[in-house]
Structure formats: C-alpha cells, structure tokens
Design an enzyme around this catalytic site. Structure first.
Site, PDB file in Angstrom:
ATOM      1  N   SER A  46       1.144  -1.367   0.198  1.00 15.73           N
ATOM      2  CA  SER A  46       0.528  -0.181   0.524  1.00 15.73           C
ATOM      3  C   SER A  46       0.427   1.111  -0.068  1.00 15.73           C
ATOM      4  O   SER A  46       0.687   2.149  -0.708  1.00 15.73           O
ATOM      5  CB  SER A  46      -0.737  -0.035   1.226  1.00 15.73           C
ATOM      6  OG  SER A  46      -1.930  -1.135   1.470  1.00 15.73           O
ATOM      7  N   TYR A 134       5.070 -12.246   5.708  1.00 13.48           N
ATOM      8  CA  TYR A 134       3.685 -12.336   4.943  1.00 13.48           C
ATOM      9  C   TYR A 134       3.400 -13.111   3.769  1.00 13.48           C
ATOM     10  O   TYR A 134       4.478 -12.794   3.311  1.00 13.48           O
ATOM     11  CB  TYR A 134       4.320 -10.913   4.327  1.00 13.48           C
ATOM     12  CG  TYR A 134       3.425  -9.757   3.309  1.00 13.48           C
ATOM     13  CD1 TYR A 134       2.376  -9.767   3.019  1.00 13.48           C
ATOM     14  CD2 TYR A 134       4.144  -8.464   3.129  1.00 13.48           C
ATOM     15  CE1 TYR A 134       1.333  -9.594   2.522  1.00 13.48           C
ATOM     16  CE2 TYR A 134       2.630  -7.503   1.941  1.00 13.48           C
ATOM     17  CZ  TYR A 134       1.901  -8.143   1.519  1.00 13.48           C
ATOM     18  OH  TYR A 134       1.012  -6.779   1.260  1.00 13.48           O
ATOM     19  N   LYS A 161       1.042 -12.265   8.464  1.00 15.59           N
ATOM     20  CA  LYS A 161      -0.278 -11.106   7.556  1.00 15.59           C
ATOM     21  C   LYS A 161      -0.683 -12.146   6.792  1.00 15.59           C
ATOM     22  O   LYS A 161       0.444 -12.555   5.529  1.00 15.59           O
ATOM     23  CB  LYS A 161       0.839 -10.185   7.143  1.00 15.59           C
ATOM     24  CG  LYS A 161       0.116  -8.854   6.644  1.00 15.59           C
ATOM     25  CD  LYS A 161       0.637  -7.373   6.171  1.00 15.59           C
ATOM     26  CE  LYS A 161      -0.583  -6.832   5.427  1.00 15.59           C
ATOM     27  NZ  LYS A 161      -0.447  -7.133   4.166  1.00 15.59           N
ATOM     28  N   ASP A 187      -8.598  -6.538   3.744  1.00 15.96           N
ATOM     29  CA  ASP A 187      -9.997  -5.716   4.401  1.00 15.96           C
ATOM     30  C   ASP A 187     -11.364  -5.470   3.598  1.00 15.96           C
ATOM     31  O   ASP A 187     -11.991  -6.616   4.306  1.00 15.96           O
ATOM     32  CB  ASP A 187      -9.775  -4.682   3.533  1.00 15.96           C
ATOM     33  CG  ASP A 187      -8.875  -3.673   3.539  1.00 15.96           C
ATOM     34  OD1 ASP A 187      -7.485  -4.096   3.833  1.00 15.96           O
ATOM     35  OD2 ASP A 187      -8.288  -2.716   3.784  1.00 15.96           O
ATOM     36  N   GLU A 188     -11.627  -6.446   2.719  1.00 12.76           N
ATOM     37  CA  GLU A 188     -13.021  -7.389   1.925  1.00 12.76           C
ATOM     38  C   GLU A 188     -13.780  -8.210   2.872  1.00 12.76           C
ATOM     39  O   GLU A 188     -14.257  -8.284   3.008  1.00 12.76           O
ATOM     40  CB  GLU A 188     -13.711  -7.013   0.317  1.00 12.76           C
ATOM     41  CG  GLU A 188     -12.557  -8.518   0.507  1.00 12.76           C
ATOM     42  CD  GLU A 188     -11.053  -7.978  -0.475  1.00 12.76           C
ATOM     43  OE1 GLU A 188     -10.630  -8.901  -1.381  1.00 12.76           O
ATOM     44  OE2 GLU A 188     -10.096  -6.887   0.545  1.00 12.76           O
TER      45      GLU A 188
END
EC number: 4.1.3.3
Length: 299
Positions: A46, A134, A161, A187-188
């Site tokens: 991001s 990650y 993550k 996020d969704e």
C-alpha cells in the site's frame, strides 16, 4: 508489547513530481491516531514500496516513526528481492524505533523453497526486532501450512500477515501455532478473518476507514455479528469502487476527499479522473455519515 490489533498499511504521500511529500507525513500519521487504530504497517504494498529506492524506503521509515512519536505501534515492512537489502532495512527499522518487522517472500526469480525458507531464517536470526511473515500468494509464492508452522517455530518469528482468501489455512495456522499472531490481510474479508481466529488486521482502506474497522473488530469480539456484518458491507461498497478505479490511486484520492494530502501514485499507476472521484465520493458517503453519527454519540 502489544502487537495485535488494527493496523493501516500506510500509504506514501507523493508530490505531483512523484517525490515523497515529506511535509504531508505528519498530517497522515496524525489522522491515523485520530481514527483510533492500534498502529501502522509501513513500507508495504500500500505504501508503493516496490516503486521506491532503498534510501527512500529507509527515509520514510524514519519520517513515520518521528511523526508517530510513540502514539502508534510501528511495523516496518522490509521485504525485497535481495536478502542483504531486507537486512539493511531491518537494521534501519530497529534504529528508528519500530516494534516489529515484516517481509514478503523474495519474488520475480523462481527461488526454490529452501532458498525462501533460508531467507526468512537469516532475517529472523539477524534482526533485533520480531518478524512477521507476509503470506501473499496472489503476488508471490505462497506457503504451505507445514512451511508456516516451520517458520513460526523460530523464536524470533511471531506471526503471519495472511493476505489470502484461504480462511481454512488461516484457521489451521491458529490451531497449529496458538501463540502466533495472525493478521487478516484482505480488508473485504476482515470479519471473516476475525471469525476464523485472527487477532489483528492490516489493510489499505484502514488509512481512511480505520475507525470503522476498529468498530467492526469490537462488534465481532462482543458477539454483535449483525452489526459487524453491516460495517463490513459498508466498507465493501467502498472497496468495490476502489477495485474499479485502482486501489492505490483511488485510496489516495479518498484521502484527498477527506481533506488529507495523498497526492498521486507513482507511474505506471494512472491518475484518477473526475468520474472516478464522483464514484468514490458516493461510495464513501455512508462511511462519513456513520463517522459523524458515531462522533455525536460519543460527545
């Protein structure tokens, strides 16, 4: 040290010439504090880190830490293709006051599984900070459950993550290594991640909707599932538009809509057009109304 919780995957504000807008960092970090999130994850996807030089990444880690000034928990993403570069960023994060590091697997080249595992072991061995692996199979080589369990057996690897829609694997990680911290990465699917045992979440849209996801987390923990589903649906309407517009430039445009400096994304990301801005304003309006209503109730 508390590392669980809600973390924004911090965006990187750029000026129109695509240089990092260092004057904007303080306002962006202050906004994260006001949203009530637990911390920031700096230098990841991001943050457009893969479009930056190592020196730019190191400087941004320092600038964010200075702006946060102890108000947020700081996780530095140090992932790169080369192990030596990840080690350099890890050392810089420790000197800058970060609480943990994270790293995506080495990418682009077809590294063998032993090479990838050795990369993480060396990073964990050398780092003065705890390491969060990650797992992002859509962009890099993913991990099998046995590989994750093996990595988490290292005393300095504390969590994952999990940027994957594989909720089965998320739950199996929690079952196999109960002491590990698992962060939901999509996020969704934040509510789904919490339902399957995630103790935290790291996301792009938390930059401007972090307060909503804090409320979602609290509702889920309290068993108010219908309220949590309503909040997830509100966020997902924004995310659906972001996917059409382009998540990186669209997220920065949403910061601008909220009166914050975000600037453009670096090329080859495209510029946001007026039609995109109109769609984003419409999508985020319910979130802003919810925020205003919540603010009035707390007064």
């Amino acid at each position: 040290m508390k590392l669980e919780g809600i973390y924004s995957a911090l965006l990187t504000p750029f000026s129109e010439d695509e240089s990092i807008d260092r004057q904007a960092i303080g306002a962006l970090v202050d906004f994260q504090v006001r949203l009530g999130i637990d911390g920031v994850y700096v230098g990841g996807s991001s943050g457009e880190a893969m479009l930056q030089s190592l020196d730019e990444r190191a400087d941004y880690l320092s600038d964010v830490a200075a702006a946060a000034s102890g108000r947020l928990t700081l996780i530095a993403h140090v992932g790169t293709i080369a192990t030596r570069d990840a080690l350099r960023l890890s050392q810089h994060a420790a000197k800058s006051g970060y609480q943990a590091i994270s790293a995506i697997p080495p990418f682009y080249y077809d590294f063998s599984r032993p090479e990838v595992m050795a990369h993480y072991r060396e990073l964990a061995d050398v780092s003065a900070l705890p390491l969060i692996v990650y797992n992002f199979p859509a962009r890099t080589s993913g991990f099998t459950l046995p590989e994750l369990v093996e990595l988490l057996s290292h005393p300095n690897i504390i969590g994952i993550k999990h940027t994957s829609s594989d909720m089965f694997q998320l739950e199996r990680i929690r079952h196999a290594v109960p002491d590990a911290i698992v962060y939901n990465g999509y996020d969704e699917m934040c509510l789904a991640g919490f339902a399957m045992g995630a103790q935290g979440a790291i996301g792009t849209t938390y930059n401007f909707m972090g307060d909503l996801f804090v409320a979602l987390r609290d509702c889920a923990a309290a068993g108010r599932i219908e309220e949590a589903r309503r909040l997830q649906a509100m966020a997902n309407r924004v995310i659906q538009v972001l996917i059409k517009v382009g998540v990186m430039p669209g997220s920065k445009a949403l910061l601008g809509i909220m009166g914050l400096p975000g600037g453009p994304s670096r090329r080859p990301f495209r510029k946001v057009e007026e039609a995109d801005l109109a769609a984003l304003r419409e999508a985020v309006a319910p979130v802003l109304a919810w925020r205003e209503s919540t603010s009035r109730k707390s007064m």
